[in-house]
Design a protein around this motif. Structure first.
Motif, PDB file in Angstrom:
ATOM      1  N   GLU A  20       0.790  -1.181  -0.122  1.00  0.00           N
ATOM      2  CA  GLU A  20       0.035   0.253   0.015  1.00  0.00           C
ATOM      3  C   GLU A  20       0.878   1.119  -0.134  1.00  0.00           C
ATOM      4  OE1 GLU A  20      -3.374   1.104   3.208  1.00  0.00           O
ATOM      5  OE2 GLU A  20      -3.968  -0.046   1.583  1.00  0.00           O
ATOM      6  N   GLN A  23       3.583   0.595  -3.343  1.00  0.00           N
ATOM      7  CA  GLN A  23       3.162   0.149  -4.608  1.00  0.00           C
ATOM      8  C   GLN A  23       4.051  -1.073  -4.924  1.00  0.00           C
ATOM      9  OE1 GLN A  23       2.096   2.987  -7.546  1.00  0.00           O
ATOM     10  NE2 GLN A  23       0.084   3.450  -6.359  1.00  0.00           N
ATOM     11  N   PRO A 153     -11.708  -0.439  -7.772  1.00  0.00           N
ATOM     12  CA  PRO A 153     -12.113   1.124  -7.666  1.00  0.00           C
ATOM     13  C   PRO A 153     -13.099   1.482  -8.475  1.00  0.00           C
ATOM     14  CG  PRO A 153      -9.723   0.522  -7.691  1.00  0.00           C
ATOM     15  CD  PRO A 153     -10.329  -0.740  -7.836  1.00  0.00           C
ATOM     16  N   ASP A 348      -2.951  -6.566  -7.213  1.00  0.00           N
ATOM     17  CA  ASP A 348      -2.523  -5.053  -6.630  1.00  0.00           C
ATOM     18  C   ASP A 348      -2.752  -3.825  -7.790  1.00  0.00           C
ATOM     19  OD1 ASP A 348      -0.782  -7.337  -6.806  1.00  0.00           O
ATOM     20  OD2 ASP A 348       0.218  -6.411  -4.976  1.00  0.00           O
ATOM     21  N   TYR A 351      -5.185  -1.107  -7.677  1.00  0.00           N
ATOM     22  CA  TYR A 351      -5.314   0.234  -6.868  1.00  0.00           C
ATOM     23  C   TYR A 351      -3.903   0.909  -7.130  1.00  0.00           C
ATOM     24  CZ  TYR A 351      -7.830  -3.170  -3.946  1.00  0.00           C
ATOM     25  OH  TYR A 351      -8.721  -4.146  -3.489  1.00  0.00           O
TER      26      TYR A 351
END
Length: 452
Positions: A20, A23, A153, A348, A351
């Motif tokens: 997070e 990245q 998202p 991942d 995001y």
């Protein structure tokens, strides 16, 4: 003394923090942690489950957590990760008793924080156990509901809904939320498909033929990198969808091919397997980074095609400075893209990208196509491919290229598998829910003359 289970949860918190904050890619961090730590196979499995499970369900977990933590002014990143992995175990894993989840979380909180933090974690988790969590089904807006339910998202959901509609969008993201499968490409010029299947089964691997590529196998269990078949270059790991690129190129043994964005070399080596050195066949493989080209050569040597590949560290957008016009019979532009088609195996990504990135990538993709176009011979074929599912990076880029290059036309993508349906324009859109592959796109462009 920390138990293995506690270690697994602690390592999961640390990995999720790095993903997070920096990245970083979770698969790389997982591999590093497994190599460095002496975990049992059972706890490697738990660690992997926690990391991927939280990433794949992060927005849903945050939606469920929010009512229980909204009064807390500031929550450290590691505490939020600890709550996420605990909630994931409580709501989505049947094998771990809730009391054990809470106890382990409190121990980690005491280890990393102070008494107030452990009390906060204990209170939140016990209240969740007592009251239960809210459901995404209660969200009125259908697009927002999909975003939370499948943890994508909002911008990705909105973009896909705009391009393919709500129903198809839900099918795509639901499919991308399932576990990825391992596919192998077989060099059938070295060994028959049947012989490879028999050998893999003798070695304890369950395999089945790909329904997408005639060169593909699906491996149901394990990772056969220690098999002699892998060491001898008879099999390699490559997604079924990307195996279609070499077939779409319609390669002749004497072709001189430009691979404009080659690393890590799966498609490069596949194209090379069609060529004949005695007929001067060759792939010239470009990439920005020398170290990535080293990997291409390493793969090429194992796959016995290194004498058919020349590598050059170069920005494809400057390739016209190094090659005369009409040098190549075929060109592959497997362009840098958002990678949204890979979200099943790299969760991942969802995001780490934004709509702004999509527009930036459009320009890069078009620049590469425009730069290499003069290097293609008349009547030559250029394949444009991506591992994304957005039409902005696919159809729209091709449309812009054709508007600027009137000497190119679209031709239907050539494939032997008649179950793979092309769009009205002749493009191949591989959506994950249709064939269980990565999301992928292929367009075939033919140069009709050397004048724009």
């Amino acid at each position: 003394m920390k138990t293995d289970n506690q270690n697994s949860r602690l390592f999961a918190v640390q990995i999720l923090e790095k993903v997070e904050k920096n990245q970083s890619f979770s698969n790389l961090l997982l591999n590093e942690t497994v190599k460095e730590q002496n975990l049992s196979p059972e706890n490697i499995g738990l660690l992997t489950e926690l990391v991927y499970g939280v990433i794949q369900n992060k927005l849903k977990l945050d939606y469920q957590l929010e009512p229980f933590i909204k009064k807390q002014k500031k929550i450290d990143s590691w505490v939020r990760q600890l709550l996420r992995i605990s909630l994931y175990q409580m709501t989505m894993l049947d094998k771990v008793p809730t009391h054990a989840v809470v106890d382990e979380a409190v121990k980690i909180a005491k280890l990393r924080g102070h008494r107030g933090v452990s009390g906060f974690v204990n209170g939140v988790l016990r209240k969740i156990d007592r009251d239960g969590v809210r459901s995404a089904a209660d969200i009125k807006d259908p697009v927002e509901k999909m975003s939370v339910q499948y943890s994508y998202p909002l911008w990705i959901i909105e973009l896909l809904v705009d391009e393919v509609g709500k129903e198809e969008t839900e099918k795509i993201i639901k499919s991308l939320s399932t576990r990825s499968k391992l596919s192998l490409r077989v060099n059938t010029s070295l060994k028959s498909m049947e012989a490879v299947i028999a050998q893999l089964e003798d070695e304890g691997f369950g395999v089945s033929k790909s329904l997408v590529s005639k060169y593909g196998l699906i491996c149901e269990n394990g990772l056969p990198v220690k098999s002699d078949l892998f060491k001898d270059g008879i099999i390699t790991i490559q997604d079924e969808s990307s195996m279609l690129v070499a077939e779409a190129m319609q390669i002749k043994p004497s072709d001189v091919i430009l691979d404009a964005c080659a690393a890590p070399g799966g498609k490069t080596t596949h194209m090379a397997s069609y060529l004949d050195k005695d007929q001067w066949g060759e792939v010239v493989a470009l990439d920005l980074h020398e170290n990535k080209l080293d990997k291409v050569l390493e793969n090429a040597e194992r796959l016995r095609v290194d004498d058919l590949i020349e590598v050059r560290a170069m920005d494809a957008r400057k390739s016209a400075d190094s090659f005369p016009d009409q040098t190549f019979d075929k060109i592959l532009v497997d362009a840098p893209c958002s990678g949204l088609g890979l979200m099943r195996r790299k969760p991942d990504i969802r995001y780490q990208k934004s709509l702004k990135d999509i527009y930036s990538l459009q320009k890069v993709q078009l620049d590469i196509l425009n730069s290499v176009a003069p290097l293609l011979k008349e009547e030559g074929r250029m394949i444009y491919s991506t591992c994304t599912i957005t039409k902005k990076e696919n159809d729209e880029v091709v449309r812009s290229f054709l508007e600027e290059n009137k000497n190119f036309i679209v031709e239907p993508v050539q494939l032997t598998n008649d179950k793979l349906k092309l769009s009205d324009e002749g493009y191949l859109h591989l959506y994950p829910h249709l064939h269980g592959t990565d999301g992928f796109f292929i367009a075939s462009l033919r140069k009709t003359s050397d004048n724009k």
